[in-house]
Design a protein around this motif. Structure first.
Motif, PDB file in Angstrom:
ATOM      1  N   THR A   1      17.919  53.122 -29.847  1.00 49.75           N
ATOM      2  CA  THR A   1      19.346  53.252 -29.558  1.00 49.75           C
ATOM      3  C   THR A   1      19.816  52.116 -28.660  1.00 49.75           C
ATOM      4  O   THR A   1      20.865  51.502 -28.887  1.00 49.75           O
ATOM      5  N   GLN A   2      19.027  51.822 -27.628  1.00 50.37           N
ATOM      6  CA  GLN A   2      19.367  50.726 -26.709  1.00 50.37           C
ATOM      7  C   GLN A   2      19.380  49.391 -27.435  1.00 50.37           C
ATOM      8  O   GLN A   2      20.284  48.561 -27.229  1.00 50.37           O
TER       9      GLN A   2
ATOM     10  N   ASP B   1      22.524  49.228 -29.556  1.00 55.71           N
ATOM     11  CA  ASP B   1      23.734  49.112 -28.733  1.00 55.71           C
ATOM     12  C   ASP B   1      23.870  47.723 -28.104  1.00 55.71           C
ATOM     13  O   ASP B   1      24.993  47.226 -27.909  1.00 55.71           O
ATOM     14  N   SER B   2      22.737  47.096 -27.782  1.00 51.61           N
ATOM     15  CA  SER B   2      22.762  45.787 -27.120  1.00 51.61           C
ATOM     16  C   SER B   2      22.714  44.632 -28.105  1.00 51.61           C
ATOM     17  O   SER B   2      22.679  43.467 -27.700  1.00 51.61           O
TER      18      SER B   2
END
Length: 313
Positions: A33-34, A37-38
């Protein structure tokens, strides 16, 4: 028969789930997820292996620095223990995708002991799978971590023998010059390979440019001058997409043996702590014993060993 394909939207961010391993499942799901998102990855870079019954049996995800369109590494690589063919198919598919996007090399790191977020259990087998797929080990590293730096006010003071001047004041050229001097006799296997390929000056320019891709402020990057007016140390602390890092630190050859390696680690630590870091990480080549000792003297803990692999495309 194994089919490798991009993960469907409903398969993200979980990818392969392991029953009875809730810690691993939660950590890797949060990590992907990180990454999404990044912009370290994107959905079409998340590949899964599917068996004849439509079950997901493995995965591999391409990774890059935020803002880049060319993959640099593979992460979250997993395959069944009894199917080296699936592992090879995943790694080959990742390589083909990366090559189409303009990559000329892919990296993968194997940390030991296994830990979040990738949980790379059985590192020996993982290394064998990587070598079978065309990867070779390019660096044997040591990873260090310092949690809550300066929280109790006991962070060591800066070395009074050193006077620091920043990138904002000096500009890039003095930094690249110092890097070239350091790389000429570096103990780091990966950097030494860059010097053999490009020469010390160009390798220094590439290192500076690569490190500059990480989040940092010009005031953070510093040269430390000895009392005689010559450059003694270089400090390039930064933040990667996951955690603040010491980045690159080094001691000029003429000033080695004075304890400055510890001093420069402390300096980078103080800079990142002042910027709000709650954990700082650093690493060095296993052969660089002086730097490993410097991390330990600055309060860091060697929490893992890291083998770095690379595959030319």
């Amino acid at each position: 028969m194994t089919i490798v394909r991009p993960a469907r939207p409903d398969e993200l961010p979980a990818l392969v789930e392991h029953s009875g391993d809730t810690e691993r499942n939660a950590a890797t799901r949060a990590y992907l997820t990180q990454l999404l998102d990044s912009a370290c990855t994107r959905p079409e870079w998340c590949l899964v292996a599917e068996d004849d019954d439509g079950r997901l049996t493995g995965s591999v995800v391409l990774w890059t620095i935020p803002g880049h369109d060319v993959p640099l590494a593979v992460v979250l690589f997993e395959a069944p223990a009894d199917s080296p063919e699936t592992a090879t198919a995943l790694l080959d598919a990742a390589a083909a995708t990366a090559r189409e996007l303009g990559a000329t090399e892919l990296e993968h790191v194997v940390d030991s002991p296994a830990q979040a977020p990738q949980f790379q259990r059985n590192p020996e087998r993982r290394g064998e799978l990587l070598r079978t797929a065309g990867y070779e080990a390019v660096r044997d590293g040591r990873r260090f971590s310092l949690r809550n730096p300066g929280e109790s006010g006991d962070l060591p003071a800066d070395d009074a023998r050193l006077t620091f001047r920043s990138l904002a004041e000096l500009g890039p050229e003095p930094f690249v010059t110092v890097l070239a001097e350091l790389l000429a006799d570096t103990a780091d296997a990966r950097l030494a390979a860059d010097v053999r390929q490009h020469g010390a000056r160009r390798a220094a320019e590439l290192l500076f440019e690569e490190t500059a891709e990480l989040k940092h402020e010009a005031e953070w990057w510093e040269l430390g001058y000895d009392a005689d007016g010559t450059v003694a140390v270089i400090s390039l602390p930064a933040e990667n997409p996951s955690v603040p890092v010491i980045g690159f630190v080094g001691v000029a050859p003429a000033h080695r043996g004075k304890g400055y390696a510890t001093s420069v680690v402390i300096r980078g630590t103080r800079v990142l702590a002042a910027a709000g870091a709650t954990e700082i990480r650093g690493d060095c080549d296993a052969a660089n014993l002086a730097m490993a000792r410097a991390f330990e003297r600055a309060g860091y803990v060697n929490f893992a060993d890291r083998l770095e692999f690379a595959r030319p495309l």
